[in-house]
Every structure is written in structure tokens, then in C-alpha cells.
Design an enzyme around this catalytic site. Structure first.
Site, mmCIF file in Angstrom:
data_model
loop_
_atom_site.group_PDB
_atom_site.id
_atom_site.type_symbol
_atom_site.label_atom_id
_atom_site.label_comp_id
_atom_site.label_asym_id
_atom_site.label_seq_id
_atom_site.Cartn_x
_atom_site.Cartn_y
_atom_site.Cartn_z
ATOM 1 N N ASP A 307 43.260 49.180 33.364
ATOM 2 C CA ASP A 307 44.042 48.100 32.879
ATOM 3 C C ASP A 307 43.942 48.083 31.277
ATOM 4 O O ASP A 307 43.012 48.822 30.435
ATOM 5 C CB ASP A 307 43.682 46.926 33.469
ATOM 6 C CG ASP A 307 44.653 45.834 33.407
ATOM 7 O OD1 ASP A 307 44.933 45.103 34.288
ATOM 8 O OD2 ASP A 307 45.726 46.208 32.715
HETATM 9 C C1 GLC Z 1 48.096 43.952 31.902
HETATM 10 C C2 GLC Z 1 48.060 43.334 33.359
HETATM 11 C C3 GLC Z 1 48.424 44.476 34.238
HETATM 12 C C4 GLC Z 1 49.687 45.144 33.801
HETATM 13 C C5 GLC Z 1 48.996 46.085 32.455
HETATM 14 C C6 GLC Z 1 50.318 46.745 31.873
HETATM 15 O O1 GLC Z 1 47.015 43.505 31.232
HETATM 16 O O2 GLC Z 1 46.579 43.154 33.734
HETATM 17 O O3 GLC Z 1 48.589 43.921 35.528
HETATM 18 O O4 GLC Z 1 50.168 46.148 34.871
HETATM 19 O O5 GLC Z 1 48.649 45.146 31.481
HETATM 20 O O6 GLC Z 1 51.434 46.014 31.384
#
Ligand code: GLC
Length: 746
Positions: A307
Site C-alpha cells: 500500500d
Molecule cells: C491508499 C489506500 C488503498 C488504495 C491505495 C491506492 O493508501 O490505503 O486502499 O488502494 O492507497 O490509492
């Protein structure tokens, strides 16, 4: 007491239903062939994912062509980047016209085609409830509200429509569904889950994936999903986003892994990792979860993606890495295949260095890159030289809006009705409250922008609750409220107007948010909302409480004084129209709560609680229980029958029950089948949902529903952490009826 138990290998032993033979024959050879040609730099590049801003001009969201060609060249050609995510400009991201998306993604595709091996970039986006960042795309109810429909068919259709939006935009990959379980109502991403129940969440998530991926996600109108956030991210002890969860292995296997197992078995080829930590181990450093369990037990063969910036956070935040370089080594060796870096090439540089020094073996690099290439080949990227669908296929149309409208209608929960609803279409209505005249409060985060909070960017042809009510009644409608959530509401004026109208619609709740921005210190509503409510109640006028928002904020005093309560949660872009249809009786509500609605901010007990949570002074006493939801008609279940009352370990039981519409209005009803294992070597929940069906019946119509309770339904994680069934007595509960059966040693 139990006399015997057997190990249940039903779930753990199964492999995902991907076409293994096809992969072995057609994809693996291509993977190996590519791998054998790739330089170390090209391999490390494939493991690198960057945000759009890395290739964007300044103010990309407003630029005709937001791509900076020199930056694109640096990313794709010099750094061999394998994936890009998000919309122009970060962090807010702003929904773009679909034509612009097609231009952006084509430019990236063309750049990849200029590289030595022409390995395509896989472009990921958070299309978590439809076209988050695609203008004029459908925005469905958020997951918590889709779960309230208890209608997997709607989730399947949402998956189909979302995949079309992704592909018509030229995008490739959807960071959805969230398979975390929502059992901590304070958590600001509760609404991104399908609620507190494992069975319901698995059913809705599987349906979404099957609609989104079909049998072959290289198809023109299908796209690969990403299960997130693996695992245990949704259960922070203090309710704040990205803070520690303390989840024992039995709870992990009983409540938090099954949703991901269901997603893996449904064929999702990617998994996004938990940004927080469980039992002191950050998700991105957890070899046991990422490799031993996800790969070794659950049979996942796709790739994992970090993430946002979470590998580097092992150094900057979690302090389990002494340097950024150590952080990369820890994460890659734990089982993270792709890094959402996301704002520079540090991961690329550090991993290159780690590979050259041998601290990260080439075998691990090749393993990660092979997984990424396999998914790219399965996705059909190598054969794709342009978007696979025309632009209009990604935009809302009459058919998709109708499905979205049905989803909103079926998501809304009628929690209380003291003969007030449905209203007459001649009624005069005072509409007040901070949630009455906004689209954002019904859509939540990941809507038009990351936080979903820029009201003026929402499509103005969609109806807020106020505008929908104005269209519904010939009676006088007056609005007393602000322009934005939190604007001061003239309570004195609201009281004066209340006295001059037949009824008051009081729309309360919370503004939009996602992630840490949505952290709160209490589930209580803003005091000013309670103040408004009390003043309105003092007029003696009948009150319909309508709530919108991602979490069950504490409404007890207001709900107990209102004549009717409608829980909207996040019903999406059709939420206003659907709510008004229900208020005026054009739609018969059928939503059921996918969570236990707390009576007080610290009275958080799930429906599938343990015996001691309802023993002596301890009681399960939510304001509204899991599965609660009223109708304008009356459904009766009767004749609960089992085909057997004694079965051998491992056998199934067939359940039948009659359901009748005993009222005056056609309606939809969800029949819920609960099971209780009366005595176990591990304490057993007083009830667990094991099956459900939703049907529509006309007045007087009756139907017999049949269900099967399998050995897996009777199983649990035993003392030694294995999934087992034990002989003993079980209770089946449907409606007000119960039936019993015993499992005996064969
Ligand atoms: C964010 C979220 C995740 C998302 C990612 C890309 O921090 O935690 O759910 O898919 O970044 O946007």
C-alpha cells in the site's frame, strides 16, 4: 461434550479456481521466455509502481495533456516502471473526462511499446464503488451499503459495470474489493468493508469479483481485481486508521482470513497489503502472513502490491528497519512483490543495490517478477494496443443507472416506523439537517476526489435528499440548512418552519472522509446535530430521522424520539432519489443491517458474540441488531424443517422454511439462516450467519426456501488452530423458529 472431531480440509486444501492448465501451457512459457531476456534493471522496474504525479506536468488535473514526456521517459524507459496508479494530481486526485483517461493511458501504452521488451505497464485505480475518478461514470453505494442489500446479484452487476468503466477508460486493474471485516465501527474505513459478518462479506465480495473478472479477465469488458488490505487492517484496537491491531491466530483464521480466502478462490490475481500492523508485525514485514499463509495455505499464486509508501514506512514510521534499504529488503523478503513507492524511484534504486549485493537473491526477484508478468499476460495487456471498449461503455447510461438505483433502494434500512411512513404525496415537509442537501454525504470517500468532499464537482443532475423530496410531494417543502456540511443551521428558523409543516425530515450523519483523515474520538454525533433534533422534537411534530455516513454514529436519543428512522449509510449517487422513493412509498424498503448498530459509543458487541458477552450483566443490546430491517409489508416465516436430526461428522443438513408476504404491499425479504454449535472445545458464537436468500413476494404470496448447511458451516478453528468439526448438538435459527440436529461420530 464432544466425543470426536475431524480435521476440515475443505477450505485450506482447495486451490483457486484459476485455469491452472491454461496458465501452465500458454502463460508460464511466455513468462519464462521474458524473464530469461530481462536485465536486472528491467526486473526491478517491474516491481516498481509509481503515482501518476511522477509522470505529470504541474497541475495535471487541469492540463489538457497532463503527461510530461520527459518524466514519462524517465519512468518507463530509464526505470522500467511496471505499474502506475491514481489520477492526475495527488493526493486529491480529481475525476477526469473519460476521453482524457484514454489519452493518458494510451500515451503510457505507447511509451511501453518503445521499450526493449515492450512489457506493458499495468495501470491501477481505486474504482471501489464504480468510476471513482471517471467523470459521468456510475457511483454505486459503497460496500457497507451494498452489503445492506444482502443481494449478491447486485454486487455481481456492480462488478460488471465497474470493469467496463475501468477498461473503457483505458485502465487495467482495480484496487478493489476490500475483504477486510468491519467489526470496529470507529475505523474510518468501516464503510469500505461489507460489514461485520464473514459469510455476508465473502458472498458479496465473491459476487463482485465474478462480475468484474468473469471467467477471463483479459476479456474486453473485464478487469483483474485486488483483494485488500491483507490482513487485519480493519481492526485497530483504538479505532484509528493505521494503528495496531491485536488479533490472535484463532481470530485471524476465524474472522479475518476467510474473506481473503473467498477472494482467492474467486480468482482475484492480486492482493494489496495491510498498511498497519498486527501483533507488532507490520503487514509489509509479515512473512508468516504474506508467504506461509497467503501462499502456503491459501494457494494464492498472483502478486502482492504494497500500500501507499508502506515499505519505506517500515523505516520512517514503524522503526523495524534501520534504513530505507533495510525496509526494502525486509518487505521483499517477507513476500511483497510490487512496491507502491509511490512518489519517486527510491525503491528501484535500493532494490537494484540489494540485488547486486546478493542480499536479495535473484530467485526472489525472479519469483516476484514472474508473478507480475503472469498477471499482465492473464490480463491480456501484451495484446492490447488501445482501450478495449469505446468510451461510452464506461459512462453511466439508463441501464446502469437503473441498477444503481435498485442498489440504493435495497441498501437503505428502515429501522423504525411508528405508522408514519410512507408519507402522503400531499404532505408538507420541513427538510433540515447537515446531510439533507449534499451528494457527498451519500457517496463518501473515493468519489470524484480521494476524500469525496468537493461538492461542486459532483454531477449536479443527481438528486440530494432535499431535491428528491421536492420532486415527490405536491405539498410545501421548506429547507432550513447550510450549503456545506457543518454550516450553522438556524435552529430557531427550523423550529418556526417545523410548526408550519406536517412532518420534519431530519437528515443527520457525518461528512465524507477516508483513511486517517476520517479518524474520530467518539461515535457520538456532533452535539449541534443533537441540539437541532431536540429543538425539533419540542415542536411535537412527527419526525423522520434519515442518516447518511460511513459509520454508525450514536443516534439513540434521536431514534427513540423519532417516529421513523431510515439508515442510509452511503447509498451512492442515486441515494437521494431512492430515499425519497422510500419515504413516499414508491419503493418498499428491504435493506438489512450488515453490522450491529451500537446503542452507545462503547457498547460495541457483534451479533456473533460469545456466550459470555450475553451472560448475567453483559448483554447484546445494540440499538438495532445485525440483520435488522423493516418493510412496509409484513413477512412471516414458518415450517422450519431439517431433512435429518442426526448426521455423521462431515455430512450436510438440508433446511427448508416457508416465507409469506402477509401484508398489503409487494416487498423483498432476506431470509437469514443462523447456526449455533451448542458446546465446543473453543467457545462458540451464539449464532453465525451461514446462508441467506432474498426474494420478492406479492401480497399473500408464499414460497418455500431451501438451504444446505455443510460440514464447513459447522466447523471452527480448534484449540490447535486447525479447522475442525466436533460431534455434538447444533441449533438452526430462522426468523422466530429454531430446529436442532446432532452430529455424531460415524
Ligand atoms: C491508499 C489506500 C488503498 C488504495 C491505495 C491506492 O493508501 O490505503 O486502499 O488502494 O492507497 O490509492
Amino acid at each position: 461434550m464432544k466425543v470426536f472431531s475431524i480435521l476440515v480440509l475443505l477450505v485450506a486444501g482447495l486451490r483457486p479456481t484459476v485455469n491452472a492448465q491454461y496458465i501452465n501451457q500458454h502463460i508460464e512459457p511466455k513468462v519464462q521466455n521474458l524473464l530469461s531476456q530481462m536485465t536486472l534493471e528491467e526486473k526491478v522496474g517491474q516491481m516498481t509502481q509509481v503515482d501518476f504525479s511522477v509522470i505529470s506536468v504541474q497541475d495535471g488535473q487541469n492540463a489538457e495533456n497532463p503527461i510530461d514526456s520527459a518524466k514519462l521517459e524517465s519512468a518507463i524507459v530509464q526505470h522500467h516502471v511496471g505499474s502506475i496508479l491514481n489520477a492526475p494530481t495527488t493526493p486529491n486526485n480529481r475525476a477526469q473526462p473519460i476521453e482524457k483517461w484514454r489519452t493518458i493511458t494510451q500515451a503510457i501504452r505507447d511509451a511501453s511499446a518503445q521499450t526493449r521488451l515492450k512489457i506493458p505497464v499495468i495501470y491501477g485505480i481505486d474504482a471501489i464503488h464504480g468510476g471513482t475518478y471517471i467523470q459521468n461514470a456510475v457511483l454505486f453505494p459503497q460496500a457497507i451499503s451494498m452489503a445492506a442489500t444482502f443481494n449478491p446479484e447486485l454486487s455481481f452487476q456492480e462488478g460488471e459495470i465497474t470493469a467496463r468503466t475501468v477498461k473503457a477508460s483505458g485502465l487495467d486493474w482495480n484496487f478493489s474489493p476490500v475483504m477486510d471485516i468491519g467489526r470496529q465501527p470507529l475505523w474510518p474505513r468501516l464503510w469500505e468493508t461489507y460489514g461485520e459478518d464473514v459469510y455476508l462479506a465473502s458472498a458479496m465480495g465473491k459476487a463482485f469479483i465474478r462480475g468484474h473478472q468473469g471467467d477471463d479477465f483479459s476479456a474486453a469488458d473485464k478487469a483483474p481485481n485486488c483483494l485488500k488490505h491483507y490482513v487485519g487492517y480493519s481492526y485497530p484496537l483504538n479505532g484509528k486508521d493505521r494503528t495496531p491491531a491485536w488479533i490472535g491466530e484463532r481470530a485471524l483464521r476465524e474472522y479475518f482470513l476467510p474473506g481473503f480466502q473467498a477472494g482467492v478462490l474467486a480468482g482475484a490475481p492480486t492482493v494489496m497489503v495491510n498498511s498497519a500492523e498486527v501483533d507488532g508485525i507490520p503487514g509489509h514485514a509479515n512473512y508468516h502472513y504474506l508467504t506461509e499463509i497467503l501462499r502456503g495455505e491459501m494457494g494464492f499464486t498472483g502478486f502482492t502490491v504494497s500500500d501507499w509508501e508502506d515499505i519505506n514506512r517500515l523505516y520512517t514510521r514503524d522503526k523495524i528497519a534501520a534504513t530505507p534499504r533495510d525496509a526494502v529488503k525486509i518487505a521483499v523478503m517477507a513476500g511483497v512483490d510490487m512496491s507502491m513507492v509511490p512518489l519517486d524511484f527510491t525503491f528501484y534504486d535500493l532494490l537494484l543495490d540489494l540485488a547486486k549485493s546478493g542480499e536479495v537473491p535473484m530467485s526472489r526477484i525472479d519469483e516476484a517478477v514472474a508473478r507480475i508478468l503472469k498477471v499482465k499476460l492473464q490480463t491480456g495487456l501484451f495484446e492490447r494496443d488501445q482501450p478495449t471498449l469505446p468510451a461510452e461503455a464506461g459512462l453511466a447510461n439508463e441501464a446502469s443507472n437503473a441498477i444503481n438505483r435498485q442498489a440504493a433502494e435495497e441498501a437503505i434500512v428502515l429501522a423504525k416506523n411508528q405508522s408514519l411512513l410512507p408519507l402522503s404525496k400531499q404532505a408538507s415537509v420541513l427538510v433540515t439537517g447537515p446531510a439533507a442537501n449534499l451528494l457527498s454525504v451519500m457517496n463518501g470517500g473515493w468519489s470524484i476526489t480521494w476524500q469525496g468532499n468537493i461538492e461542486e464537482w459532483y454531477p449536479q443532475d443527481k438528486l440530494t435528499l432535499l431535491r428528491a423530496i421536492q420532486q415527490k410531494t405536491s405539498g410545501k417543502v421548506t429547507y432550513v440548512g447550510g450549503q456545506r456540511f457543518g454550516d450553522e443551521i438556524n435552529i430557531e428558523q427550523a423550529v418556526t418552519e417545523a410548526r408550519q409543516h406536517d412532518v420534519v425530515v431530519l437528515a443527520l450523519g457525518e461528512k465524507t472522509y477516508t483513511e486517517t483523515i476520517g479518524n474520530i474520538d467518539s461515535l457520538e454525533l456532533d452535539p449541534v446535530q443533537l441540539q437541532l433534533a431536540r429543538a425539533i422534537f419540542a415542536t411535537g411534530k412527527p419526525v423522520i430521522l434519515v442518516t447518511f455516513g460511513g459509520r454508525p454514529r450514536i443516534i439513540t436519543e434521536i431514534a427513540e424520539r423519532a417516529q421513523a428512522v431510515l439508515l442510509g449509510f452511503l447509498p451512492g449517487m442515486e441515494g437521494g432519489a431512492a430515499m425519497a422513493d422510500i419515504v413516499f412509498g414508491d419503493v418498499n424498503p428491504s435493506g438489512k443491517l450488515p453490522l450491529s448498530y451500537p446503542r452507545a459509543t462503547n457498547d460495541i458487541t457483534p451479533y456473533d458474540h460469545k456466550p459470555m458477552e450475553a451472560f448475567e450483566a453483559n448483554q447484546y443490546k445494540p440499538l438495532y441488531p445485525f440483520g435488522h430491517g423493516l418493510s412496509y409489508t409484513r413477512f412471516e416465516t414458518s415450517g422450519l424443517k431439517l431433512n435429518k436430526h442426526t448426521i455423521n461428522l462431515g455430512e450436510s443438513v438440508h433446511v427448508s422454511v416457508n416465507v409469506k408476504n402477509a401484508g398489503q404491499m409487494t416487498g423483498k425479504e432476506v431470509v437469514l439462516v443462523y447456526l449455533n454449535d451448542k458446546v465446543g472445545s473453543v467457545t462458540r458464537p451464539v449464532k453465525q450467519l451461514k446462508a441467506f436468500k432474498k426474494i420478492e413476494l406479492e401480497p399473500g404470496q408464499q414460497q418455500t426456501l431451501n438451504f444446505t448447511l455443510t460440514a464447513e458451516d459447522m466447523s471452527f478453528i480448534g484449540v490447535d488452530m486447525q479447522r475442525i468439526i466436533e460431534a455434538g448438538d447444533f441449533k438452526v435459527m430462522v426468523g422466530d423458529e429454531t430446529a436442532h440436529f446432532s452430529v455424531i461420530k460415524p
